[in-house]
Design an enzyme around this catalytic site. Sequence first.
Site, PDB file in Angstrom:
ATOM      1  N   SER A 122       1.007 -40.417  16.719  1.00 40.62           N
ATOM      2  CA  SER A 122       1.532 -39.916  15.445  1.00 40.62           C
ATOM      3  C   SER A 122       2.969 -39.406  15.543  1.00 40.62           C
ATOM      4  O   SER A 122       3.593 -39.136  14.524  1.00 40.62           O
ATOM      5  CB  SER A 122       0.640 -38.799  14.893  1.00 40.62           C
ATOM      6  OG  SER A 122       0.784 -37.611  15.644  1.00 40.62           O
ATOM      7  N   LYS A 159       2.898 -31.631  16.046  1.00 44.92           N
ATOM      8  CA  LYS A 159       3.448 -32.133  14.782  1.00 44.92           C
ATOM      9  C   LYS A 159       4.735 -31.371  14.471  1.00 44.92           C
ATOM     10  O   LYS A 159       5.050 -30.345  15.076  1.00 44.92           O
ATOM     11  CB  LYS A 159       2.467 -31.913  13.623  1.00 44.92           C
ATOM     12  CG  LYS A 159       1.147 -32.672  13.725  1.00 44.92           C
ATOM     13  CD  LYS A 159       1.301 -34.142  13.441  1.00 44.92           C
ATOM     14  CE  LYS A 159      -0.042 -34.857  13.434  1.00 44.92           C
ATOM     15  NZ  LYS A 159      -0.652 -34.895  14.773  1.00 44.92           N
TER      16      LYS A 159
END
Length: 201
Positions: A122, A159
Amino acid sequence: MIPDDLPPQRAAILAFLRGELAAGRAPSLAEIAEAFGFASRNAAQKHVQALLAEGLLEQVPGRKRGLRLPGGEADLLPLPVLGRVAAGQPIGADIGLDQQFWLDRRLFALRPDYLLRVQGDSMIDDGILDGDLVGVQRTPEARDGQTVVARVDGELTIKRLQRGPRRIRLLPRNRAHAPIEVRPGQDFAIEGVYCGLVRPG
């Protein structure tokens, strides 16, 4: 140290090159292009030339793979690997001292306290790939836009942090993944901030 004003992709390339050079490997332009998904070596060469011009890398004359780290002897840090962190959906961290690396502190923008092994894709647009070891500095605080290791419902993920007036979001850097919305009252904590990475190889 990686300068704060470097574009994210160039900073990721510098971190990658520092990791390779500190481990005694000098990657070719083709290998850099492959590592970052560039269509040709020209894009890799543009980034390398810019890093050379800024004095963040040095060129050894007369050598095909003549890149080296500037400065003198490496300032080495002993860093334990304390499990895994998801670059995708959050996963439980298998915390445990299973490895330790001695790494040049110049590989990292901030001084890390430990390493986590990335699982997932990701964050690939920031140059963080599956299997990479990311350096993490322990802190419960982070600025909007920083890459963080966060705990969501007892599981870890890496993230970009986005703080809004009424909500927190954890943003992937891969369009195939959706942001994680942190709901009011949800079990959430920032475990640390991303300092840089090492790509085992």
